[in-house]
Scaffold this active site. Sequence first.
Site, PDB file in Angstrom:
ATOM      1  CG  ASP A  42       4.099  -3.250   4.280  1.00 28.97           C
ATOM      2  OD1 ASP A  42       3.041  -2.672   3.988  1.00 28.97           O
ATOM      3  OD2 ASP A  42       4.983  -2.734   4.981  1.00 28.97           O
ATOM      4  CE1 TYR A  90       9.445   2.194   8.727  1.00 27.92           C
ATOM      5  CE2 TYR A  90       8.873  -0.033   8.098  1.00 27.92           C
ATOM      6  CZ  TYR A  90       8.839   1.320   7.862  1.00 27.92           C
ATOM      7  OH  TYR A  90       8.193   1.808   6.745  1.00 27.92           O
ATOM      8  CG  HIS A 113       4.371   0.779   3.507  1.00 27.62           C
ATOM      9  ND1 HIS A 113       4.906   0.028   4.535  1.00 27.62           N
ATOM     10  CD2 HIS A 113       4.984   1.956   3.592  1.00 27.62           C
ATOM     11  CE1 HIS A 113       5.826   0.729   5.186  1.00 27.62           C
ATOM     12  NE2 HIS A 113       5.895   1.913   4.636  1.00 27.62           N
TER      13      HIS A 113
HETATM   14  C1  LIG Z   1       2.209   8.605   3.301  1.00 26.12           C
HETATM   15  C2  LIG Z   1       3.221   7.826   4.084  1.00 26.12           C
HETATM   16  C3  LIG Z   1       2.934   6.527   4.466  1.00 26.12           C
HETATM   17  C4  LIG Z   1       3.849   5.788   5.217  1.00 26.12           C
HETATM   18  C5  LIG Z   1       5.094   6.376   5.568  1.00 26.12           C
HETATM   19  C6  LIG Z   1       5.397   7.690   5.207  1.00 26.12           C
HETATM   20  C7  LIG Z   1       4.465   8.407   4.456  1.00 26.12           C
HETATM   21  C8  LIG Z   1       4.790   9.808   4.059  1.00 26.12           C
HETATM   22  N1  LIG Z   1       6.034   5.592   6.236  1.00 26.12           N
HETATM   23  S1  LIG Z   1       7.444   5.336   5.395  1.00 26.12           S
HETATM   24  O1  LIG Z   1       8.089   6.574   5.156  1.00 26.12           O
HETATM   25  O2  LIG Z   1       8.272   4.408   6.115  1.00 26.12           O
HETATM   26  O3  LIG Z   1       6.969   4.676   4.146  1.00 26.12           O
HETATM   27  C9  LIG Z   1       5.566   4.580   7.009  1.00 26.12           C
HETATM   28  C10 LIG Z   1       6.296   4.066   8.130  1.00 26.12           C
HETATM   29  O4  LIG Z   1       7.257   4.688   8.605  1.00 26.12           O
HETATM   30  N2  LIG Z   1       5.865   2.895   8.671  1.00 26.12           N
HETATM   31  C11 LIG Z   1       4.734   2.229   8.224  1.00 26.12           C
HETATM   32  O5  LIG Z   1       4.381   1.173   8.745  1.00 26.12           O
HETATM   33  N3  LIG Z   1       3.975   2.745   7.217  1.00 26.12           N
HETATM   34  C12 LIG Z   1       4.358   3.911   6.630  1.00 26.12           C
HETATM   35  N4  LIG Z   1       3.551   4.500   5.694  1.00 26.12           N
HETATM   36  C13 LIG Z   1       2.306   3.801   5.242  1.00 26.12           C
HETATM   37  C14 LIG Z   1       1.101   4.230   6.104  1.00 26.12           C
HETATM   38  O6  LIG Z   1       1.191   3.693   7.404  1.00 26.12           O
HETATM   39  C15 LIG Z   1      -0.193   3.728   5.489  1.00 26.12           C
HETATM   40  O7  LIG Z   1      -0.091   2.341   5.221  1.00 26.12           O
HETATM   41  C16 LIG Z   1      -0.564   4.493   4.212  1.00 26.12           C
HETATM   42  O8  LIG Z   1      -0.211   5.849   4.334  1.00 26.12           O
HETATM   43  C17 LIG Z   1      -2.058   4.409   3.976  1.00 26.12           C
HETATM   44  O9  LIG Z   1      -2.364   4.994   2.749  1.00 26.12           O
HETATM   45  P1  LIG Z   1      -2.902   6.504   2.610  1.00 26.12           P
HETATM   46  O10 LIG Z   1      -1.719   7.388   2.772  1.00 26.12           O
HETATM   47  O11 LIG Z   1      -3.471   6.511   1.220  1.00 26.12           O
HETATM   48  O12 LIG Z   1      -3.956   6.741   3.654  1.00 26.12           O
END
Ligand SMILES: Cc1cc2c(cc1C)[n+](S(=O)(=O)[O-])c1c(=O)[nH]c(=O)nc-1n2C[C@H](O)[C@H](O)[C@H](O)COP(=O)(O)O
Length: 501
Positions: free
Chosen positions: A272, A244, A363
């Site tokens: 995104d 990020y 995401h």
């Molecule tokens: C489930 C989950 C996903 C997060 C995630 C945290 C969780 C609990 N976090 S978030 O808190 O900021 O949204 C990140 C993150 O730190 N950075 C990021 O690039 N994607 C984040 N993602 C998105 C992740 O990298 C994938 O794009 C997404 O999880 C793929 O979908 P599935 O969970 O269905 O496999």
Amino acid sequence: DPAERPEVGDLTGEEIAKHNSSESCWVIVNGKAYDVTEFLPEHPGGQKIILKYAGKDATEEYSPVHPPDTLDKYLPREKHLGAVNMTTVEQETKEESPEEKARQERIKAMPKLEVCYNLMDFEAVARHVMKKTAWAYYSSAADDEITMRENHSAFHKIWFRPKVLVDVENIDMSTTMLGTKVDIPFYVTATALGKLGNPEGEVVLTRGAHKHNVIQMIPTLASCSFDEICDERKGDQVQWLQLYVNKDREITKKIVQHAEARGIKGLFITVDAPQLGRREKDMRTKFDDTGSNVQNTNNDNVDRSQGAARAISSFIDPALSWKDIPWFQSITKMPILLKGVQRVEDVLKAIEYGCDGVVLSNHGGRQLDTARSGIEILAEVMPILRERGLQDKIEIYIDGGIRRATDIIKALCLGAKGVGIGRPFLFAMSAYGLPGVDRAMQLLKDEMVMNMRLIGAPTVADLTPDMLDIGSARSHYVNQPEDTLALRAYDALITPNDMLK
Ligand SMILES: Cc1cc2c(cc1C)[n+](S(=O)(=O)[O-])c1c(=O)[nH]c(=O)nc-1n2C[C@H](O)[C@H](O)[C@H](O)COP(=O)(O)O
């Protein structure tokens, strides 16, 4: 000088308890005391959550959300008050809530690991054994969660055209990602706050990834420190970094160059999330915890309109744009990929800017609701890249909703180099720890062998677009509003009795 303060705990709980207000606020974390008075208004999670622990031991609340080196990195040295004699600290005897008691009972009764036969089984178990806040954070998605559901159901709109009478005795599902040979074409994608689900956090995923020779993408918002996760690597295990981008580019530069120095083999810039999506399940549970009501508007300066997830990410720069790409190329030699690209025009732009790859991703549905699934965008992108002879100019990955090996195979047939998987490994880790992650990865391997045999493709190179029927890949079936008049036309006019008259 705090550096001279003896490590042996000489601060007493009684003394620390006196500093329990916004005028003078001391907290204990991991046996050391810190004066956070001046930091209160800057805390991204709001003041209340810190004041709830003013004068007390905050370790239990602090650890799942903050990498262990956070205070060393961001709190000025003179605010580090030294070690505490923990025998003098009154530990709050937390009365176990009825909800926690019930959760402990469910943990005792949870199914054995061997009963989990697919990735969704882990989610089913995790839902009942995880703490509510952890379940909410991991399972939540933006707004009505339509995209999160579409991510998985999109794979059901793509059908196989299997070949028969192909010698499929030996299956080889290995491939390369950014030049790294992996045993199976998926990686563990970046998901924040690993310690919410498992006290050890992301290092559990590192161990699972090593065992199965798959790549782990380290999240910026990990609970473990970046170095802890790197130190957990074994042998020539490969890790990538998900970034990020910070409004303070000096901080970002330091993170990127430190990652390169630690041998990270790919920089995935998340594009995104100029602002984190509105994840209502996450927001709701955060309100059960008095201290973290981040909707309050008392005089702190962080936008609280998106709940706690927003609060821990207020550093993210919404001004990030294409003009930053050359700067990234000037500060690192690591391959640079964009994570969260959602249209072919941006893939073409990424090629123009010399990026090494993109992740077609929304995401996990946690950002823009009713954005398209990664697999649907892939079906749009690849034919255009092939038409222009650009398909080898860039590595294309997708993530989101991948729960079966058939999902992985469909992505590879369309032209993806590999896929990222998030929640399934979080749920497996949260419910069963490393054995859970290990089993989840093994299940996918077993499914891969079977399905590659059944479609008549012994190697990854044999997974080609003609193995699929993508005719309905672009149909978005979302419940249409009912047209009751049309639906009732026949019933209204002619009933069985009418026929008998
Ligand atoms: C489930 C989950 C996903 C997060 C995630 C945290 C969780 C609990 N976090 S978030 O808190 O900021 O949204 C990140 C993150 O730190 N950075 C990021 O690039 N994607 C984040 N993602 C998105 C992740 O990298 C994938 O794009 C997404 O999880 C793929 O979908 P599935 O969970 O269905 O496999």
